[in-house]
Design an enzyme around this catalytic site. Structure first.
Site, short mmCIF file in Angstrom:
data_model
loop_
_atom_site.label_atom_id
_atom_site.label_comp_id
_atom_site.label_asym_id
_atom_site.label_seq_id
_atom_site.Cartn_x
_atom_site.Cartn_y
_atom_site.Cartn_z
N LYS A 14 0.83 -1.21 0.00
CA LYS A 14 0.00 0.00 0.00
C LYS A 14 0.86 1.26 0.00
O LYS A 14 0.67 2.17 -0.80
CB LYS A 14 -0.94 0.02 1.23
CG LYS A 14 -1.84 -1.20 1.34
CD LYS A 14 -2.75 -1.15 2.56
CE LYS A 14 -2.07 -1.19 3.91
NZ LYS A 14 -1.40 -2.48 4.25
N ARG A 89 -9.66 0.50 8.69
CA ARG A 89 -9.24 -0.88 9.01
C ARG A 89 -10.29 -1.64 9.78
O ARG A 89 -10.07 -2.79 10.14
CB ARG A 89 -7.97 -0.82 9.86
CG ARG A 89 -6.71 -1.17 9.08
CD ARG A 89 -5.54 -0.83 9.97
NE ARG A 89 -4.41 -1.66 9.81
CZ ARG A 89 -3.26 -1.22 9.24
NH1 ARG A 89 -3.19 -0.02 8.72
NH2 ARG A 89 -2.23 -2.01 9.18
N ARG A 128 12.24 -6.33 5.34
CA ARG A 128 12.32 -4.91 5.69
C ARG A 128 12.80 -4.74 7.14
O ARG A 128 13.53 -3.79 7.45
CB ARG A 128 10.97 -4.23 5.49
CG ARG A 128 11.03 -2.73 5.74
CD ARG A 128 9.75 -2.03 5.40
NE ARG A 128 8.65 -2.49 6.22
CZ ARG A 128 7.39 -2.12 6.09
NH1 ARG A 128 7.06 -1.26 5.12
NH2 ARG A 128 6.44 -2.58 6.86
N ARG A 134 11.36 -0.34 12.34
CA ARG A 134 10.04 -0.78 12.81
C ARG A 134 10.13 -2.08 13.59
O ARG A 134 10.39 -3.14 13.04
CB ARG A 134 9.09 -0.94 11.62
CG ARG A 134 8.60 0.39 11.09
CD ARG A 134 7.59 0.23 10.00
NE ARG A 134 6.41 -0.54 10.40
CZ ARG A 134 5.31 -0.62 9.69
NH1 ARG A 134 5.24 0.04 8.53
NH2 ARG A 134 4.29 -1.32 10.10
N ARG A 146 -0.38 -9.26 13.17
CA ARG A 146 -0.89 -8.17 12.30
C ARG A 146 -1.76 -8.75 11.19
O ARG A 146 -2.82 -8.20 10.85
CB ARG A 146 0.29 -7.39 11.68
CG ARG A 146 1.00 -6.48 12.69
CD ARG A 146 2.41 -6.13 12.26
NE ARG A 146 2.47 -5.30 11.07
CZ ARG A 146 3.60 -5.06 10.39
NH1 ARG A 146 4.74 -5.58 10.80
NH2 ARG A 146 3.58 -4.29 9.33
P1 AP5 Z 1 4.72 -1.54 1.94
O1 AP5 Z 1 4.48 -0.76 0.71
O2 AP5 Z 1 5.20 -0.82 3.15
O3 AP5 Z 1 3.41 -2.39 2.35
P2 AP5 Z 1 2.12 -1.88 3.14
O4 AP5 Z 1 0.96 -2.62 2.62
O5 AP5 Z 1 2.09 -0.40 3.15
O6 AP5 Z 1 2.45 -2.49 4.58
P3 AP5 Z 1 2.81 -1.70 5.92
O7 AP5 Z 1 4.20 -1.76 6.29
O8 AP5 Z 1 2.24 -0.37 5.86
O9 AP5 Z 1 2.09 -2.66 6.95
P4 AP5 Z 1 0.89 -2.26 7.83
O10 AP5 Z 1 -0.24 -2.08 6.96
O11 AP5 Z 1 0.71 -3.25 8.94
O12 AP5 Z 1 1.51 -0.98 8.56
P5 AP5 Z 1 0.86 0.37 9.04
O13 AP5 Z 1 1.97 1.31 9.16
O14 AP5 Z 1 -0.31 0.73 8.23
O15 AP5 Z 1 5.69 -2.74 1.54
C1 AP5 Z 1 6.17 -3.65 2.52
C2 AP5 Z 1 7.56 -4.14 2.04
O16 AP5 Z 1 7.39 -4.87 0.82
C3 AP5 Z 1 8.54 -3.00 1.72
O17 AP5 Z 1 9.81 -3.38 2.13
C4 AP5 Z 1 8.45 -2.87 0.19
O18 AP5 Z 1 9.66 -2.38 -0.36
C5 AP5 Z 1 8.17 -4.29 -0.23
N1 AP5 Z 1 7.38 -4.37 -1.47
C6 AP5 Z 1 6.35 -3.57 -1.85
N2 AP5 Z 1 5.85 -3.96 -3.04
C7 AP5 Z 1 6.59 -5.04 -3.43
C8 AP5 Z 1 6.55 -5.90 -4.57
N3 AP5 Z 1 5.69 -5.72 -5.57
N4 AP5 Z 1 7.44 -6.91 -4.63
C9 AP5 Z 1 8.35 -7.13 -3.62
N5 AP5 Z 1 8.44 -6.34 -2.52
C10 AP5 Z 1 7.56 -5.31 -2.41
O19 AP5 Z 1 0.31 -0.05 10.50
C11 AP5 Z 1 1.17 -0.33 11.56
C12 AP5 Z 1 0.35 -0.45 12.84
O20 AP5 Z 1 -0.29 0.81 13.14
C13 AP5 Z 1 -0.81 -1.46 12.81
O21 AP5 Z 1 -0.38 -2.77 13.13
C14 AP5 Z 1 -1.74 -0.89 13.89
O22 AP5 Z 1 -1.28 -1.19 15.15
C15 AP5 Z 1 -1.59 0.62 13.68
N6 AP5 Z 1 -2.57 1.19 12.73
C16 AP5 Z 1 -2.32 1.79 11.54
N7 AP5 Z 1 -3.45 2.20 10.95
C17 AP5 Z 1 -4.46 1.84 11.80
C18 AP5 Z 1 -5.87 1.97 11.74
N8 AP5 Z 1 -6.49 2.55 10.69
N9 AP5 Z 1 -6.60 1.48 12.77
C19 AP5 Z 1 -6.02 0.89 13.84
N10 AP5 Z 1 -4.67 0.73 13.96
C20 AP5 Z 1 -3.91 1.20 12.93
#
Ligand code: AP5
Length: 189
Positions: A14, A89, A128, A134, A146
């Site tokens: 994402k 979410r 990562r 992180r 997660r």
């Molecule tokens: P990346 O692009 O970062 O993937 P992502 O889907 O954005 O995953 P996140 O790291 O954001 O995970 P998340 O959704 O749990 O984290 P968030 O910060 O939202 O890519 C991931 C890796 O893959 C990278 O290294 C990238 O280079 C690689 N990659 C990408 N595309 C690729 C491809 N095509 N091929 C190969 N490699 C690739 O959330 C963190 C925490 O915050 C949650 O656990 C929760 O506690 C809290 N939180 C956040 N939002 C909320 C909410 N709305 N409600 C409640 N809690 C929340």
């Protein structure tokens, strides 16, 4: 306004795709994960509350993230549109977002769900975790938690938007360029 939700499990890409989409469509990128990490870095009361949940790989309570998004929407009313990354979410968050955007007269246009199998998600996040700051990427148990939270609480959000005829699915395994092209096609359709 072109308001888009990038939807998918942790590690589905994402954040990666949002960087390209914001350039192409001239949008603001709102990532609740990034906003929460900024709050933690600044040691605010909100950040301290959120950290315990994030460290366990659990979702932060709805009221906390909805309040944060409400503030951001109020200050970004003149932009061309927003990419929501990691929000909503839960169904409760989706209902709150629909209501907030309804008040501003600019509803969600498209929800793009990025599909990636669990083994690949774990592989990407652990990879990562070797270099990122992180903590939630560095422990396989937390990564699985997660993903479990995603299936229990977040996956039903797709159905919420499918009922509104806004959901599109793309395959999230492959090159970043080809996935970007598929996402653009689903937005432009
Ligand atoms: P990346 O692009 O970062 O993937 P992502 O889907 O954005 O995953 P996140 O790291 O954001 O995970 P998340 O959704 O749990 O984290 P968030 O910060 O939202 O890519 C991931 C890796 O893959 C990278 O290294 C990238 O280079 C690689 N990659 C990408 N595309 C690729 C491809 N095509 N091929 C190969 N490699 C690739 O959330 C963190 C925490 O915050 C949650 O656990 C929760 O506690 C809290 N939180 C956040 N939002 C909320 C909410 N709305 N409600 C409640 N809690 C929340």
């Amino acid at each position: 306004m072109l308001n888009i939700i990038l939807f998918g499990p942790p590690g589905s890409g994402k954040g990666t795709q949002a960087q390209y989409l914001k350039e192409k469509y001239q949008l603001i990128h709102l990532s609740t994960g990034d906003l929460l990490r900024e709050e933690i870095q600044s040691k605010t009361a909100l950040g301290l509350e959120a950290q315990a949940y994030m460290d366990r790989g659990e979702l932060v309570p709805d009221a906390v993230v909805i309040g944060m998004i409400r503030t951001k929407l109020e200050t970004n009313q003149s932009c061309g549109g927003i990419i929501f990354d990691g929000f909503p979410r839960t169904v409760k968050q989706a209902e709150a977002l629909d209501e907030l955007l309804g008040n501003f007269g600019s509803p969600i246009r498209r929800v793009v769900s990025i599909r990636v199998d669990e083994a690949e998600l774990v592989r990407r996040l652990l990879e990562r975790g070797k270099t990122s700051q992180r903590a939630d990427d560095q422990n396989e148990e937390i990564i699985h938690n997660r993903i479990k939270e995603y299936w229990n609480k977040t996956a039903p959000v797709a159905e919420h938007y499918e009922k509104q005829g806004k959901l599109a699915e793309v395959n999230g395994v492959g090159s970043i360029d080809s996935i970007f092209s598929d996402i653009c096609s689903s937005i432009d359709a």
